[in-house]
Each structure stands twice: as structure tokens, then as C-alpha cells.
Scaffold this active site. Sequence first.
Site, short mmCIF file in Angstrom:
data_model
loop_
_atom_site.label_atom_id
_atom_site.label_comp_id
_atom_site.label_asym_id
_atom_site.label_seq_id
_atom_site.Cartn_x
_atom_site.Cartn_y
_atom_site.Cartn_z
N CYS A 113 57.13 23.31 81.88
CA CYS A 113 58.53 22.97 81.58
C CYS A 113 59.20 23.99 80.66
O CYS A 113 60.43 24.02 80.56
CB CYS A 113 58.61 21.57 80.98
SG CYS A 113 57.85 20.32 81.99
N HIS A 254 64.96 20.60 77.04
CA HIS A 254 64.27 20.21 78.27
C HIS A 254 64.44 18.70 78.44
O HIS A 254 64.31 17.93 77.50
CB HIS A 254 62.78 20.57 78.16
CG HIS A 254 61.96 19.97 79.25
ND1 HIS A 254 62.32 20.05 80.57
CD2 HIS A 254 60.80 19.27 79.22
CE1 HIS A 254 61.42 19.42 81.30
NE2 HIS A 254 60.49 18.93 80.51
N ASN A 284 62.88 14.37 85.19
CA ASN A 284 62.32 15.59 84.62
C ASN A 284 62.07 16.59 85.75
O ASN A 284 61.22 16.36 86.61
CB ASN A 284 61.02 15.23 83.90
CG ASN A 284 60.32 16.43 83.30
OD1 ASN A 284 60.67 17.57 83.57
ND2 ASN A 284 59.31 16.16 82.49
O1 UT7 Z 1 57.77 17.66 80.65
C1 UT7 Z 1 56.60 17.13 80.06
C2 UT7 Z 1 56.23 15.93 80.85
N1 UT7 Z 1 55.85 14.73 80.25
C3 UT7 Z 1 56.44 14.11 79.20
O2 UT7 Z 1 57.28 14.61 78.54
C4 UT7 Z 1 55.96 12.72 78.91
C5 UT7 Z 1 56.12 12.33 77.47
N2 UT7 Z 1 55.81 10.92 77.31
C6 UT7 Z 1 56.66 9.95 77.68
O3 UT7 Z 1 57.79 10.22 78.09
C7 UT7 Z 1 56.23 8.50 77.51
O4 UT7 Z 1 54.98 8.46 76.88
C8 UT7 Z 1 56.15 7.74 78.87
C9 UT7 Z 1 57.55 7.49 79.39
C10 UT7 Z 1 55.35 8.53 79.88
C11 UT7 Z 1 55.48 6.38 78.65
O5 UT7 Z 1 56.18 5.63 77.68
P1 UT7 Z 1 55.38 4.84 76.57
O6 UT7 Z 1 56.38 4.15 75.75
O7 UT7 Z 1 54.48 5.84 75.87
O8 UT7 Z 1 54.57 3.78 77.44
P2 UT7 Z 1 52.98 3.60 77.57
O9 UT7 Z 1 52.38 4.73 78.33
O10 UT7 Z 1 52.42 3.27 76.24
O11 UT7 Z 1 52.93 2.28 78.44
C12 UT7 Z 1 53.38 1.05 77.92
C13 UT7 Z 1 53.14 0.02 78.98
C14 UT7 Z 1 51.71 0.03 79.54
O12 UT7 Z 1 51.32 -1.30 79.77
P3 UT7 Z 1 50.37 -2.08 78.74
O13 UT7 Z 1 49.12 -1.25 78.65
O14 UT7 Z 1 51.14 -2.13 77.46
O15 UT7 Z 1 50.18 -3.40 79.42
C15 UT7 Z 1 51.85 0.74 80.85
O16 UT7 Z 1 50.89 0.36 81.79
O17 UT7 Z 1 53.99 0.25 80.10
C16 UT7 Z 1 53.21 0.29 81.30
N3 UT7 Z 1 53.86 1.21 82.23
C17 UT7 Z 1 54.83 0.84 83.07
N4 UT7 Z 1 55.42 -0.35 83.30
C18 UT7 Z 1 56.39 -0.40 84.20
C19 UT7 Z 1 53.63 2.56 82.38
N5 UT7 Z 1 54.44 3.04 83.33
C20 UT7 Z 1 55.20 2.00 83.76
C21 UT7 Z 1 56.22 1.88 84.73
N6 UT7 Z 1 56.78 0.67 84.89
N7 UT7 Z 1 56.66 2.93 85.43
#
Ligand code: UT7
Length: 327
Positions: A113, A254, A284
Amino acid sequence: MKKITIEGVGSYLPERVVTNDDLAKVVDTSDEWIRTRTGIGERHLAAEGEACSDLAVRAAQRAIRDAGLEPNDIDLLIVATVTPDHVTPSAAVLIQSKLGLRSVPSFDMNAACSGFLYALETARSLLRDERYRHALVVGSEKLSSIVNWEDRGTCVLFGDGAGAFVLGNGVSDLPAVTDGLAGADGSAANLLYVPAGGSAQPASKETVEKHLHTVTMNGKELFKAAVRHMAEATEELLKRNGLTAEDIAWFVPHQANIRIVQTLAQQLNVPMERFVCNIEHTGNTSAASIPIAFAQAKAERRFHKDDRIVLTAFGAGLTWAATLVEW
Ligand code: UT7
């Protein structure tokens, strides 16, 4: 030292729009979850048969036209991408041919990125040499080709698209790229990577069955690293130019997650109104995200004479970069 100007910009988003509700029909997710956790409402996805080079060509044609130039005028092409049409040859040579450029140096850069800002910095250095007059710098991604469409944790985040700048080194009062820096930390390579398909783990029946050709990501760690590196890169860039965040009219970060941008804004003590954000409509798009956001902001006439603009990115690698533009 020669002034490196932005002669033209352009962007292209594929026609097909996929909303969060569309994705909720395929994986266990919801519009509400995606919007609140990421700020994304929809993304554009390339058509079948439309590859990275096709997206790039559309954005590049717009940038060349915006510069008032012809393809024949371009004498250097750098393409930032993690989704080239093929492992080899580069996307750049395909783009060179499709655009009808002369047989100019054409190559890809992979800094994920951060790739577009890495490419801008490389072009800026090469343009200080008299041999080059106009450089075409493109960020182009078909991320839909490396996403696991069964993994709700990643498939909701990404989109396809391309953006391009034409940089020049002639005497003019055009906007200029005045400084840039970049960094990397490969010890964190496992935070975001595609495990198979390279020389470490070539393609096999097993790698395909285990989805090892798609993005694997540690979102939480990346989030923290993203904020830290973009804040540090921005602060270093400002400091060495004798500036503070107050002196910057616009930040073009970004577009990975609106919450990353909000946290960055808080750390820099800058109101969100001075951040260009289009993630709601693009998702993204990795190396394409900054030139797309920049081209859209320019088209909306948001930049004004003498505005200072900071572009900042982070990505897989880890990699990070920051660039200073004077409008
Ligand atoms: O360009 C570089 C590319 N990547 C990034 O920049 C990613 C940077 N990170 C992020 O943007 C965030 O960490 C995410 C958006 C990827 C995730 O957000 P989060 O607040 O860190 O959520 P999490 O991974 O802690 O997940 C929270 C919950 C989980 O469920 P449990 O374990 O609490 O029951 C996930 O399974 O949300 C669940 N979850 C979803 N639920 C509905 C994960 N993805 C989804 C989804 N829809 N798409």
C-alpha cells in the site's frame, strides 16, 4: 536542485459496484459491521478479464490528457502494484505497450500500500537526471484477484482501481513534489502476506485448496502499526522541512480504514476536515488508493494555490512513506 512538478493526474474505478449488502449475501457480515469498523460502504470490482494493466491504462490516459501531453512524451514508467497481470513480465511493460509509449524504461515496484509513494520518490530522483523529462507513475490494483471471498475478515476491506500522476522537471509554476521519505521493517512481514505462489511456496493443488494464494492478515496489529508509522513518517517529513501540522492544508492518507485515519488525525492533532477520505466508496485499493483520492480531490477543486499537502501511506512489509506536495 530541479523542481519536480505534478503535470497531470488521473484515476479509474471499474464500473461494477459491490455494496456491503451485496457482500452480506455471500459471507456472514452486515452493512452496519463493515461501516462502523472500517468506514467502507461499497467498493468497485474489476470485470472478469479486466486486469491490473487495463485499470492502469485508463487512469494513465486520463493523467496524460490532464498534463496536456501525448503518450509519446512519456520517457519513464513506474507502476506500483501487488497484483500485476502475471508474475513476469511486469505490469509496466504491458501498460507501456497498451498506452503506445516509446520503448522507455518501464518497471513495477512492490511496496504494497506504500507502493505509490515509493514510486513517486523513485521517479523524483530519476527526474533530477536530464535524460528524463516526463515520468508516468501509476498505482494499479486488482485486489479482488487475491482475496479469499469466503473470509469475511478480509474480503470486505478491499477494492480495485488505479490512479496515476505525470511528473515533470521543466520550469513551471505547476504543483511540485518537494520532499519524500520511505521506510521498511521486514521483521513484520507476516502481518499481511500472500503465503503461496512465489518461490517460497510455489502453486500446487494443496496451496489452492488451502486458499494460500489469497491475503492473510493480522488486522489488529496492522492497525496499530499503521497509525504509528504514518504518524512518525509525517512528523519526520514536517520536521525536516521546518513545518508543523498547522502548515498543512490537506492530508491524503492511504485509505485502509476510516478509524485508522481518525486515530492518525488525533495523534497529529489535525481535524478530520483536512483529511481527504474516499474509502466509503472505494474500499482499500492498496497502491492505487492515494492517487485515486488525490485525483478525485483535485477534480473537486479542493486544493488551492500554495496549499501544502502531505501524502502518507503504510502497507504490507511493513512499509511506510510520506510525501510533501506544494500546490
Ligand atoms: O492496507 C493495509 C491493509 N490492512 C489494514 O489496514 C487492516 C487494519 N486493521 C483493520 O482495519 C481492523 O483490524 C479490521 C477492520 C480488519 C478488523 O476490525 P477489528 O475492530 O480489529 O475487529 P476484529 O478483527 O477484532 O473482529 C471483531 C469481531 C470478531 O468476532 P469475535 O471474535 O469478537 O466474535 C470477528 O470475527 O468481528 C468479527 N468480524 C466480522 N463480523 C462481521 C470480522 N470480520 C467481520 C465481518 N463482519 N466482515
